[in-house]
Design a protein around this motif. Structure first.
Motif, PDB file in Angstrom:
ATOM      1  N   ASP A 152       0.829  -1.197   0.000  1.00  0.00           N
ATOM      2  CA  ASP A 152       0.000   0.000   0.000  1.00  0.00           C
ATOM      3  C   ASP A 152       0.869   1.256   0.000  1.00  0.00           C
ATOM      4  N   THR A 153       1.944   1.233   0.771  1.00  0.00           N
ATOM      5  CA  THR A 153       2.851   2.378   0.852  1.00  0.00           C
ATOM      6  C   THR A 153       3.543   2.615  -0.487  1.00  0.00           C
ATOM      7  N   ASP A 213      14.922   5.739   3.358  1.00  0.00           N
ATOM      8  CA  ASP A 213      14.714   4.845   4.495  1.00  0.00           C
ATOM      9  C   ASP A 213      13.786   5.474   5.534  1.00  0.00           C
ATOM     10  N   ALA A 214      14.094   6.702   5.948  1.00  0.00           N
ATOM     11  CA  ALA A 214      13.289   7.379   6.971  1.00  0.00           C
ATOM     12  C   ALA A 214      11.876   7.656   6.456  1.00  0.00           C
ATOM     13  N   TYR A 215      11.792   8.122   5.226  1.00  0.00           N
ATOM     14  CA  TYR A 215      10.517   8.447   4.599  1.00  0.00           C
ATOM     15  C   TYR A 215       9.621   7.210   4.483  1.00  0.00           C
ATOM     16  N   PHE A 216      10.169   6.148   3.938  1.00  0.00           N
ATOM     17  CA  PHE A 216       9.432   4.901   3.726  1.00  0.00           C
ATOM     18  C   PHE A 216       8.982   4.308   5.062  1.00  0.00           C
ATOM     19  N   PHE A 217       9.897   4.292   6.029  1.00  0.00           N
ATOM     20  CA  PHE A 217       9.564   3.726   7.328  1.00  0.00           C
ATOM     21  C   PHE A 217       8.433   4.514   8.003  1.00  0.00           C
ATOM     22  N   LEU A 218       8.522   5.840   7.968  1.00  0.00           N
ATOM     23  CA  LEU A 218       7.475   6.662   8.590  1.00  0.00           C
ATOM     24  C   LEU A 218       6.118   6.443   7.924  1.00  0.00           C
ATOM     25  N   LEU A 219       6.117   6.337   6.606  1.00  0.00           N
ATOM     26  CA  LEU A 219       4.848   6.085   5.909  1.00  0.00           C
ATOM     27  C   LEU A 219       4.252   4.747   6.315  1.00  0.00           C
TER      28      LEU A 219
END
Length: 193
Positions: free
Chosen positions: A55-56, A76-82
Protein backbone atom coordinates in the motif's frame (compact mmCIF):
# COMPACT_ATOMS: atom_id res chain seq x y z
CA UNK A 1 9.89 28.72 1.76
CA UNK A 2 13.43 27.99 0.66
CA UNK A 3 14.02 25.42 -2.06
CA UNK A 4 15.10 22.14 -0.48
CA UNK A 5 17.85 20.04 -2.01
CA UNK A 6 16.70 16.83 -3.68
CA UNK A 7 18.18 13.85 -1.82
CA UNK A 8 20.26 11.29 -3.72
CA UNK A 9 17.68 8.67 -2.68
CA UNK A 10 15.30 10.27 -5.22
CA UNK A 11 16.53 7.35 -7.36
CA UNK A 12 14.16 5.06 -5.42
CA UNK A 13 11.13 7.24 -6.20
CA UNK A 14 12.21 7.55 -9.84
CA UNK A 15 12.77 3.79 -9.98
CA UNK A 16 9.22 3.13 -8.76
CA UNK A 17 7.87 5.63 -11.27
CA UNK A 18 9.76 3.94 -14.13
CA UNK A 19 8.94 0.41 -12.91
CA UNK A 20 12.67 -0.34 -12.64
CA UNK A 21 12.82 -3.91 -11.31
CA UNK A 22 16.39 -3.46 -10.03
CA UNK A 23 15.39 -0.44 -7.90
CA UNK A 24 12.16 -2.10 -6.71
CA UNK A 25 14.14 -5.17 -5.64
CA UNK A 26 16.64 -2.89 -3.86
CA UNK A 27 13.75 -1.31 -1.93
CA UNK A 28 12.52 -4.75 -0.85
CA UNK A 29 16.02 -5.95 0.07
CA UNK A 30 17.13 -2.80 1.88
CA UNK A 31 14.11 -1.14 3.50
CA UNK A 32 11.37 -3.76 3.88
CA UNK A 33 12.96 -5.95 6.61
CA UNK A 34 12.97 -3.02 9.07
CA UNK A 35 9.24 -2.42 8.44
CA UNK A 36 8.37 -6.13 8.78
CA UNK A 37 10.24 -6.30 12.10
CA UNK A 38 8.53 -3.16 13.36
CA UNK A 39 5.03 -4.41 12.49
CA UNK A 40 5.74 -7.84 14.02
CA UNK A 41 6.89 -6.14 17.24
CA UNK A 42 3.72 -4.04 17.31
CA UNK A 43 0.81 -6.52 17.16
CA UNK A 44 1.20 -7.53 13.51
CA UNK A 45 2.42 -10.40 11.37
CA UNK A 46 4.42 -10.78 8.14
CA UNK A 47 1.32 -10.84 5.90
CA UNK A 48 -0.02 -7.64 7.42
CA UNK A 49 3.42 -6.07 7.00
CA UNK A 50 3.46 -7.01 3.30
CA UNK A 51 0.02 -5.42 2.83
CA UNK A 52 1.21 -2.19 4.48
CA UNK A 53 4.39 -2.19 2.38
CA UNK A 54 2.47 -2.74 -0.88
CA UNK A 55 0.00 0.00 0.00
CA UNK A 56 2.85 2.38 0.85
CA UNK A 57 4.69 1.68 -2.40
CA UNK A 58 1.50 2.30 -4.40
CA UNK A 59 0.92 5.57 -2.52
CA UNK A 60 4.49 6.74 -3.19
CA UNK A 61 4.14 5.80 -6.86
CA UNK A 62 0.81 7.65 -7.17
CA UNK A 63 2.15 10.77 -5.48
CA UNK A 64 5.26 10.74 -7.67
CA UNK A 65 3.15 10.32 -10.80
CA UNK A 66 0.44 12.84 -9.95
CA UNK A 67 2.29 15.41 -7.83
CA UNK A 68 5.93 15.03 -8.93
CA UNK A 69 7.16 13.89 -5.50
CA UNK A 70 10.72 15.08 -4.81
CA UNK A 71 12.55 13.40 -1.95
CA UNK A 72 14.43 15.81 0.34
CA UNK A 73 15.40 13.21 2.93
CA UNK A 74 16.72 9.63 3.01
CA UNK A 75 14.26 7.13 1.48
CA UNK A 76 14.71 4.84 4.50
CA UNK A 77 13.29 7.38 6.97
CA UNK A 78 10.52 8.45 4.60
CA UNK A 79 9.43 4.90 3.73
CA UNK A 80 9.56 3.73 7.33
CA UNK A 81 7.47 6.66 8.59
CA UNK A 82 4.85 6.08 5.91
CA UNK A 83 4.60 2.38 6.69
CA UNK A 84 4.47 3.14 10.40
CA UNK A 85 1.63 5.64 9.93
CA UNK A 86 -0.34 3.18 7.83
CA UNK A 87 0.16 0.48 10.45
CA UNK A 88 -0.97 2.80 13.27
CA UNK A 89 -4.08 3.65 11.25
CA UNK A 90 -4.78 -0.07 10.80
CA UNK A 91 -4.45 -0.67 14.54
CA UNK A 92 -6.72 2.30 15.30
CA UNK A 93 -9.38 0.95 12.91
CA UNK A 94 -9.25 -2.51 14.51
CA UNK A 95 -9.30 -1.30 18.08
CA UNK A 96 -11.37 1.83 17.45
CA UNK A 97 -9.22 3.79 19.88
CA UNK A 98 -5.95 5.69 20.13
CA UNK A 99 -2.85 3.55 19.88
CA UNK A 100 0.40 4.16 21.74
CA UNK A 101 3.51 2.80 20.09
CA UNK A 102 7.14 2.55 21.11
CA UNK A 103 8.79 5.56 19.42
CA UNK A 104 12.43 4.47 19.74
CA UNK A 105 12.68 3.52 16.06
CA UNK A 106 11.26 6.84 14.86
CA UNK A 107 13.52 9.01 12.76
CA UNK A 108 14.18 12.52 14.02
CA UNK A 109 14.60 13.78 10.42
CA UNK A 110 12.22 16.75 9.95
CA UNK A 111 12.16 16.42 6.17
CA UNK A 112 11.22 12.75 6.49
CA UNK A 113 8.44 13.64 8.94
CA UNK A 114 7.10 16.37 6.66
CA UNK A 115 7.26 14.28 3.47
CA UNK A 116 5.76 11.25 5.18
CA UNK A 117 2.90 13.40 6.48
CA UNK A 118 2.25 14.88 3.01
CA UNK A 119 2.31 11.46 1.33
CA UNK A 120 0.15 9.91 4.04
CA UNK A 121 -2.40 12.71 3.64
CA UNK A 122 -2.25 12.32 -0.15
CA UNK A 123 -2.93 8.58 0.22
CA UNK A 124 -5.84 9.14 2.58
CA UNK A 125 -7.40 11.73 0.26
CA UNK A 126 -6.95 9.39 -2.68
CA UNK A 127 -8.59 6.54 -0.74
CA UNK A 128 -11.54 8.79 0.17
CA UNK A 129 -11.91 9.87 -3.46
CA UNK A 130 -11.81 6.24 -4.63
CA UNK A 131 -14.34 5.17 -2.00
CA UNK A 132 -16.80 7.92 -2.98
CA UNK A 133 -16.12 7.38 -6.70
CA UNK A 134 -17.20 3.75 -6.29
CA UNK A 135 -20.59 4.99 -5.04
CA UNK A 136 -21.33 6.79 -8.31
CA UNK A 137 -23.49 5.20 -10.99
CA UNK A 138 -21.91 3.42 -13.95
CA UNK A 139 -22.64 6.26 -16.40
CA UNK A 140 -20.90 8.81 -14.16
CA UNK A 141 -17.93 6.53 -13.55
CA UNK A 142 -17.49 5.89 -17.28
CA UNK A 143 -17.74 9.58 -18.12
CA UNK A 144 -15.28 10.70 -15.44
CA UNK A 145 -12.81 7.94 -16.33
CA UNK A 146 -13.03 8.94 -19.98
CA UNK A 147 -12.30 12.60 -19.14
CA UNK A 148 -9.14 11.50 -17.28
CA UNK A 149 -7.92 9.55 -20.31
CA UNK A 150 -9.13 11.81 -23.12
CA UNK A 151 -8.52 15.54 -22.81
CA UNK A 152 -11.05 16.75 -25.41
CA UNK A 153 -14.72 16.69 -24.38
CA UNK A 154 -15.65 16.25 -28.06
CA UNK A 155 -13.61 13.03 -28.10
CA UNK A 156 -15.14 11.91 -24.79
CA UNK A 157 -18.66 12.44 -26.14
CA UNK A 158 -17.79 10.57 -29.32
CA UNK A 159 -16.25 7.64 -27.41
CA UNK A 160 -19.36 7.33 -25.22
CA UNK A 161 -21.78 7.79 -28.12
CA UNK A 162 -23.44 10.92 -26.73
CA UNK A 163 -23.65 14.53 -27.84
CA UNK A 164 -21.04 17.06 -26.79
CA UNK A 165 -23.64 19.13 -24.90
CA UNK A 166 -24.91 16.07 -23.03
CA UNK A 167 -21.36 14.98 -22.11
CA UNK A 168 -20.53 18.44 -20.70
CA UNK A 169 -23.77 18.68 -18.73
CA UNK A 170 -23.46 15.10 -17.42
CA UNK A 171 -19.80 15.64 -16.45
CA UNK A 172 -20.76 18.72 -14.46
CA UNK A 173 -23.54 16.82 -12.67
CA UNK A 174 -21.29 13.81 -11.97
CA UNK A 175 -18.43 15.95 -10.61
CA UNK A 176 -20.98 17.79 -8.46
CA UNK A 177 -22.32 14.48 -7.13
CA UNK A 178 -18.80 13.19 -6.41
CA UNK A 179 -17.83 16.44 -4.67
CA UNK A 180 -20.95 16.27 -2.51
CA UNK A 181 -20.23 12.64 -1.54
CA UNK A 182 -16.63 13.51 -0.61
CA UNK A 183 -17.57 16.62 1.38
CA UNK A 184 -20.36 14.84 3.27
CA UNK A 185 -18.06 12.01 4.32
CA UNK A 186 -16.98 12.17 7.99
CA UNK A 187 -13.42 11.50 6.78
CA UNK A 188 -13.40 14.73 4.73
CA UNK A 189 -13.18 17.04 7.76
CA UNK A 190 -10.46 14.87 9.35
CA UNK A 191 -8.32 15.28 6.22
CA UNK A 192 -8.66 19.07 6.06
CA UNK A 193 -7.41 20.17 9.45
Amino acid sequence: MSEKKIHEDQKYVDGLLNNNSFIIQAIYDTFVPKVVNYIKQNSGNADQAQDIIQDTIVTIYNQAKEKGLKLTCPFDAYFFLLCKRKWLNELKKKNNKEVTINEEVLSKDDDAQELAFETSLFGEKQALFNEMFSKLGTACKDLIKATFKIKSMEEVAKSLGVTYAYARKKKSLCIGQLTKLVQESPKFNQLNY
